[in-house]
Enzyme design. Structure first.
Site, PDB file in Angstrom:
ATOM      1  N   GLU A 187      -1.438  -8.399 -14.913  1.00 57.16           N
ATOM      2  CA  GLU A 187      -2.420  -9.472 -15.000  1.00 57.16           C
ATOM      3  C   GLU A 187      -2.231 -10.314 -16.259  1.00 57.16           C
ATOM      4  O   GLU A 187      -2.456 -11.533 -16.243  1.00 57.16           O
ATOM      5  CB  GLU A 187      -3.837  -8.888 -14.950  1.00 57.16           C
ATOM      6  CG  GLU A 187      -4.904  -9.919 -14.659  1.00 57.16           C
ATOM      7  CD  GLU A 187      -6.187  -9.279 -14.160  1.00 57.16           C
ATOM      8  OE1 GLU A 187      -6.391  -9.200 -12.938  1.00 57.16           O
ATOM      9  OE2 GLU A 187      -6.992  -8.843 -15.016  1.00 57.16           O
ATOM     10  N   ALA A 228       0.845  -1.201   0.000  1.00 59.11           N
ATOM     11  CA  ALA A 228       0.000   0.000   0.000  1.00 59.11           C
ATOM     12  C   ALA A 228       0.875   1.244   0.000  1.00 59.11           C
ATOM     13  O   ALA A 228       1.765   1.390   0.847  1.00 59.11           O
ATOM     14  CB  ALA A 228      -0.925   0.000   1.215  1.00 59.11           C
ATOM     15  N   TRP A 234     -15.448 -11.695 -12.925  1.00 52.17           N
ATOM     16  CA  TRP A 234     -16.242 -11.308 -14.096  1.00 52.17           C
ATOM     17  C   TRP A 234     -16.054 -12.287 -15.238  1.00 52.17           C
ATOM     18  O   TRP A 234     -16.998 -12.820 -15.808  1.00 52.17           O
ATOM     19  CB  TRP A 234     -15.866  -9.897 -14.535  1.00 52.17           C
ATOM     20  CG  TRP A 234     -16.502  -9.464 -15.825  1.00 52.17           C
ATOM     21  CD1 TRP A 234     -15.922  -9.460 -17.076  1.00 52.17           C
ATOM     22  CD2 TRP A 234     -17.834  -8.977 -16.031  1.00 52.17           C
ATOM     23  NE1 TRP A 234     -16.794  -9.001 -18.025  1.00 52.17           N
ATOM     24  CE2 TRP A 234     -17.992  -8.692 -17.413  1.00 52.17           C
ATOM     25  CE3 TRP A 234     -18.915  -8.752 -15.180  1.00 52.17           C
ATOM     26  CZ2 TRP A 234     -19.174  -8.205 -17.947  1.00 52.17           C
ATOM     27  CZ3 TRP A 234     -20.102  -8.269 -15.719  1.00 52.17           C
ATOM     28  CH2 TRP A 234     -20.219  -7.995 -17.087  1.00 52.17           C
TER      29      TRP A 234
END
Length: 301
Positions: free
Chosen positions: A264, A84, A198
């Site tokens: 990805e 983060a 998805w």
């Protein structure tokens, strides 16, 4: 006399070996078999086994009691790495850690590896028993990197420096997620991939793989198994290190060819060539903005 002494020493040595062998035989945990804890027939409505015989974990397919009995005797430690920087520290990190403390690997030793750009911005957290928190700072001069590249490079460094000695299994997750229910030992494996929430419900031919032949991440048209989500990866520290190594080499290759494929895309190419040993269903990484289909029975994250 001397020969008798030698004989006694030999007998004593053999007896000691037998005691050692018996000790390890009695204390060794018998390896668990897939059929001991996984029942794909419980979910005929979804894909539960891949073409390469890896289990796809859905609610109802696993027996956590059997798994807990096995892993508790192994006395395992599971690492959870999260990265983060900037606003992600303030907006997401505390909720991520608090929810993980409540739901991630309950009853097992867990080490949270938190990599941030400023240690002073870390939330003040009180963790439950068996939980350890370790924070690390990325170098300011590295912040110009693509954040996924920096995240994986940093994680790879920490695996080499210490994680591989501290954790039996490791997960790396995106910080903008919240655990909703138990994320347990049914997810552990040598190489664990997350099915995309998805694209799992879409036709394979429409998957957004990298298609440019010059890219190291390219999966040609007509090929591919599933589309994997980059928000969660897991496995042994060594397997994750292998993935990171291939990803970094892929980035170097693409950069030299003036290409810029996403993390990805590289992840999907890696799992296409190196089949994961376990797949997590979309239940483990659902997006609340999507309508919940009937196949999703129990959202974990």
């Amino acid at each position: 006399m001397r020969s008798n002494r030698k004989m006694l020493l030999l007998v004593s040595f053999l007896f000691s070996l037998l005691l050692v062998e018996r000790y390890f035989r009695n204390h060794q945990v018998k390896e668990i078999q897939l059929s001991d804890w996984f029942n794909p027939s419980k979910r005929p409505d979804v894909v539960t086994t891949t073409d390469w015989h890896a289990p796809v974990i859905w609610e109802g397919t696993f027996n956590r009691r059997v798994l807990n009995n096995y892993y508790q005797r192994r006395n395992i430690t599971v690492g959870l790495a999260v990265f983060a920087v900037g606003r992600f520290v303030d907006e997401y990190l505390e909720l991520f850690i608090r929810s993980a403390d409540k739901h991630f690997m309950v009853g097992y030793k867990v080490i949270f590896y938190v990599i941030v750009d400023a240690l002073f911005r870390l939330p003040d957290l009180k963790l439950g028993p068996l939980r350890t928190f370790k924070a690390f700072r990325v170098n300011e001069e590295d912040l110009w990197y693509d954040l996924n590249l920096l995240r994986m490079k940093s994680l790879g460094d920490h695996i080499i420096w210490h994680i591989q000695k501290e954790a039996d299994f490791l997960f790396s997750m995106a910080v903008n997620q919240v655990f909703q229910n138990d994320f347990g030992v049914e997810t552990l494996g040598k190489s664990v991939a997350q099915l995309h929430r998805w694209w799992y419900f879409k036709n394979t031919k429409n998957f957004p793989y990298e298609r440019r032949p010059g890219s190291a991440a390219c999966i040609p048209f007509g090929l591919g198994d599933f589309y994997y989500d980059s928000s969660i990866i897991g496995g042994t520290p060594q397997e994750i290190l292998n993935l990171i190594d291939k990803y970094l080499k892929g980035v170097v290759h693409d950069t030299s060819n003036r290409l810029n494929s996403t993390y990805e895309s590289h992840l999907n190419k890696y799992f296409f060539l190196n089949k994961p040993t376990k797949l997590l269903s979309p239940e483990y990484n659902w997006d609340p903005k999507f309508r919940l289909p009937p196949q999703i029975e129990y959202v974990k994250v």
